[in-house]
Enzyme design. Structure first.
Site, short mmCIF file in Angstrom:
data_model
loop_
_atom_site.label_atom_id
_atom_site.label_comp_id
_atom_site.label_asym_id
_atom_site.label_seq_id
_atom_site.Cartn_x
_atom_site.Cartn_y
_atom_site.Cartn_z
N MET A 11 -57.57 41.05 41.29
CA MET A 11 -58.64 41.76 42.09
C MET A 11 -59.55 42.69 40.96
O MET A 11 -60.79 42.22 41.27
CB MET A 11 -57.88 43.04 42.92
CG MET A 11 -58.95 43.37 43.98
SD MET A 11 -58.14 44.39 45.09
CE MET A 11 -56.57 44.86 44.74
N ASP A 47 -51.09 33.82 28.48
CA ASP A 47 -50.10 34.82 29.14
C ASP A 47 -49.77 36.10 28.10
O ASP A 47 -49.42 35.73 26.87
CB ASP A 47 -48.80 33.97 29.08
CG ASP A 47 -47.51 34.77 29.53
OD1 ASP A 47 -47.58 36.17 29.47
OD2 ASP A 47 -46.32 34.44 29.86
N ILE A 48 -50.13 37.15 28.36
CA ILE A 48 -50.07 38.32 27.57
C ILE A 48 -48.81 38.72 27.02
O ILE A 48 -48.78 39.42 25.98
CB ILE A 48 -51.06 39.60 27.88
CG1 ILE A 48 -50.06 40.09 29.04
CG2 ILE A 48 -52.20 39.33 28.17
CD1 ILE A 48 -50.63 41.65 29.55
N THR A 73 -47.92 43.86 39.08
CA THR A 73 -48.45 45.18 39.87
C THR A 73 -47.70 45.18 41.09
O THR A 73 -47.94 46.09 42.01
CB THR A 73 -50.02 44.84 40.31
OG1 THR A 73 -50.15 43.64 40.89
CG2 THR A 73 -50.98 45.11 39.21
N TYR A 135 -42.42 50.60 37.65
CA TYR A 135 -43.82 50.28 37.42
C TYR A 135 -44.41 51.25 36.61
O TYR A 135 -45.34 51.12 35.58
CB TYR A 135 -44.44 49.87 38.90
CG TYR A 135 -46.05 49.75 38.82
CD1 TYR A 135 -46.58 48.64 38.32
CD2 TYR A 135 -46.87 50.72 39.40
CE1 TYR A 135 -47.97 48.41 38.45
CE2 TYR A 135 -48.07 50.92 39.27
CZ TYR A 135 -48.62 49.56 38.84
OH TYR A 135 -50.19 49.43 38.64
N1 LIG Z 1 -54.15 47.52 42.62
C1 LIG Z 1 -53.86 48.60 42.67
O1 LIG Z 1 -53.58 49.22 43.72
C2 LIG Z 1 -53.77 49.22 41.51
C3 LIG Z 1 -53.79 50.81 41.48
C4 LIG Z 1 -53.76 51.46 40.09
C5 LIG Z 1 -53.80 50.70 39.00
N2 LIG Z 1 -54.12 49.25 39.09
C6 LIG Z 1 -53.98 48.84 37.82
O2 LIG Z 1 -55.18 47.79 37.71
C7 LIG Z 1 -54.84 46.92 36.95
C8 LIG Z 1 -55.61 45.41 37.82
O3 LIG Z 1 -54.98 45.49 38.89
P1 LIG Z 1 -55.20 44.27 40.11
O4 LIG Z 1 -54.88 45.12 41.58
O5 LIG Z 1 -56.50 43.64 39.75
O6 LIG Z 1 -53.76 43.33 39.92
P2 LIG Z 1 -53.69 42.07 40.62
O7 LIG Z 1 -54.54 41.64 41.25
O8 LIG Z 1 -52.23 41.87 40.67
O9 LIG Z 1 -54.13 41.18 39.05
C9 LIG Z 1 -53.11 41.12 37.82
C10 LIG Z 1 -53.55 39.71 37.27
O10 LIG Z 1 -52.64 39.63 36.12
C11 LIG Z 1 -52.05 38.33 36.18
N3 LIG Z 1 -50.79 38.50 35.31
C12 LIG Z 1 -49.47 38.74 35.50
N4 LIG Z 1 -48.72 38.63 34.49
C13 LIG Z 1 -49.64 38.17 33.61
C14 LIG Z 1 -49.18 37.85 32.13
N5 LIG Z 1 -48.20 37.83 31.73
N6 LIG Z 1 -50.24 37.53 31.36
C15 LIG Z 1 -51.72 37.42 32.15
N7 LIG Z 1 -51.94 37.49 33.18
C16 LIG Z 1 -50.79 38.10 33.76
C17 LIG Z 1 -51.64 38.24 37.59
O11 LIG Z 1 -51.36 36.91 37.69
P3 LIG Z 1 -50.31 36.51 38.96
O12 LIG Z 1 -50.90 37.21 40.25
O13 LIG Z 1 -50.38 34.92 39.01
O14 LIG Z 1 -49.07 37.06 38.55
C18 LIG Z 1 -52.94 38.74 38.27
O15 LIG Z 1 -53.92 37.58 38.43
C19 LIG Z 1 -53.46 46.72 36.58
O16 LIG Z 1 -53.38 47.13 35.32
C20 LIG Z 1 -52.83 47.52 37.55
O17 LIG Z 1 -51.71 48.24 37.05
C21 LIG Z 1 -53.87 48.77 40.27
#
Ligand SMILES: NC(=O)c1ccc[n+]([C@@H]2O[C@H](COP(=O)([O-])OP(=O)(O)OC[C@H]3O[C@@H](n4cnc5c(N)ncnc54)[C@H](OP(=O)(O)O)[C@@H]3O)[C@@H](O)[C@H]2O)c1
Length: 293
Positions: A11, A47-48, A73, A135
Site C-alpha cells: 500500500m 526479497d530483503i 504486516t 509484530y
Molecule cells: N498498514 C498499516 O496499517 C501500517 C501501520 C503502521 C506501520 N506500517 C508499516 O508501513 C510499512 C508499509 O506497510 P504497508 O501497509 O504498505 O504494507 P503492505 O501493503 O503489506 O506492503 C508490504 C510489502 O512488502 C512485501 N514484502 C513482504 N516480505 C518481503 C520481503 N521479504 N522482501 C521484500 N518485500 C516483502 C509484501 O509482499 P507480500 O504482500 O507478497 O507479502 C508487500 O508487497 C511497513 O513497514 C509497515 O510495518 C503499516
C-alpha cells in the site's frame, strides 16, 4: 537522485513509487512482479531477507536513498510465524544496513505505533516503546538495528494506513466498503484507537524528508484520533453506504492470536513543526480517494 523502494507493491510502497518517480529515478522492488511503470521507474524482484540479493541490487543501482516499505504486516501472522516475521521485519533491515554501510546512501525506514503498548496513546517520539505483540517487537528490533548502524537514517512511524492503490491487498477501508456494498453486516471493534493515515499523505511526508534531508525519528499520521468503529462509520458516510450494517464489538470477542494495543496512535507535532508536512483528516482523505477511484 536514485531512490530504491522495497515493498513497492504494498500500500505505501506503490504510493511512494508514484510520487517519488515524478522527480527521481526510482528502482521499485518487491517479492513478485509489480505494476507496469513509466520510464522513470525500473522494477526488480528483491526479497530483503536475501542478503546477497540486497547487496547485488544496491551495488548495481548505487541508490542515494533507500525507502524500506517492505514488511510482514499481518499482525496475527507475525505472532504465529515468528521466525519469518523477524527475518523480514528486522533481518531485512540488517541486510539493508550491511549493504549500505561504507556508502553515503541514506535509509528511510517505516515503523509503527505498535512499538508502544497502547496504554497511553497517542504517543510522541520521546515516549518509551514497549511492544505487546511480536509484530511490534520486530518493528522495534529493526529500529534498534538502524539506530546502531553508522548510516544516515530516518525512521518514520505511522499507524492504520489506508489508501487506494492498485495492487492493494487486504485493507480495513477496502474491507468495510466491499462488505457494505454487498449489504453484509460487519462487526468492528470500538476499543482500538489510532489516527488513521492516508498513504498518499505518508508518501508526501517521505518526499519532504528526502527533500529536506531530515534525519532521526519522526511520527506521521492523520489528524483524527478515533476508534475503529467510528472510523468504519466515517467510511460508510463518505461512500454513501448503510451505517446500520456496522455493529460494535470488542477486541476480546475476536480472540485474535496477537494482543492489540488499545490506545495507540501518534502525536505528530515534530514532523509538522520541523518539516511543514501536511496531514489529512479522514473526511478529506476518503473524499479525495473516492474521487480518484
Ligand atoms: N498498514 C498499516 O496499517 C501500517 C501501520 C503502521 C506501520 N506500517 C508499516 O508501513 C510499512 C508499509 O506497510 P504497508 O501497509 O504498505 O504494507 P503492505 O501493503 O503489506 O506492503 C508490504 C510489502 O512488502 C512485501 N514484502 C513482504 N516480505 C518481503 C520481503 N521479504 N522482501 C521484500 N518485500 C516483502 C509484501 O509482499 P507480500 O504482500 O507478497 O507479502 C508487500 O508487497 C511497513 O513497514 C509497515 O510495518 C503499516
Amino acid at each position: 537522485m536514485t531512490i530504491l523502494i522495497t515493498g513497492a507493491n504494498g500500500m505505501l510502497g506503490e504510493e511512494c513509487v508514484k510520487l517519488l518517480s515524478k522527480q527521481h529515478f526510482v528502482v521499485a522492488t518487491d517479492l513478485q512482479d509489480g505494476l507496469e511503470y513509466d520510464c522513470a521507474v525500473t522494477y526488480q524482484i528483491l526479497d530483503i531477507t536475501d542478503r546477497q540479493a540486497v547487496a547485488r541490487i544496491t551495488e548495481q543501482y548505487q541508490p542515494d536513498t533507500v525507502v524500506n516499505c517492505a514488511a510482514f504486516t499481518d499482525v496475527d501472522g507475525c505472532e504465529n510465524q515468528r521466525e519469518l516475521a523477524w527475518r523480514v521485519n528486522a533481518g531485512g533491515v540488517e541486510n539493508l544496513s550491511a549493504a549500505l554501510q561504507n556508502t553515503s546512501c541514506r535509509l528511510i525506514h517505516i515503523s509503527s505505533d505498535y512499538v508502544f503498548d497502547g496504554t497511553a496513546g497517542p504517543y510522541s517520539e520521546e515516549q518509551p516503546p514497549k511492544p505487546i505483540n511480536y509484530y511490534g517487537q520486530t518493528k522495534l528490533d529493526a529500529e534498534r538495528i538502524i539506530g546502531k548502524s553508522n548510516l544516515p537514517w530516518t525512521i518514520v512511524r505511522t499507524n492504520v494506513l489506508f489508501g487506494n492503490t492498485t495492487l492493494q491487498k487486504a485493507s480495513f477501508v477496502r474491507w468495510v466498503i466491499e462488505k457494505l456494498r454487498h449489504f453484509e453486516t460487519i462487526s468492528v471493534v470500538n476499543d482500538q484507537f489510532g489516527n488513521p493515515t492516508w498513504s498518499y499523505g505518508m508518501a508526501e511526508a517521505i518526499n519532504k524528508i528526502i527533500e529536506k534531508d531530515a534525519r532521526g525519528l519522526y511520527h506521521y499520521a492523520g489528524t483524527d484520533y478515533l476508534d475503529r468503529f467510528e472510523f468504519a462509520l466515517k467510511i460508510a458516510e463518505i461512500y454513501d453506504l448503510n451505517p446500520l450494517l456496522i455493529r460494535k464489538t470488542t477486541t476480546r470477542a475476536l480472540h485474535q492470536p496477537a494482543p492489540r494495543p488499545f490506545r495507540a496512535g501518534l502525536i505528530c507535532d515534530k514532523i509538522k513543526r520541523e518539516l511543514d508536512v501536511p496531514s489529512y483528516s479522514i473526511n478529506e482523505s476518503l473524499t479525495r480517494m473516492k474521487g480518484n477511484s
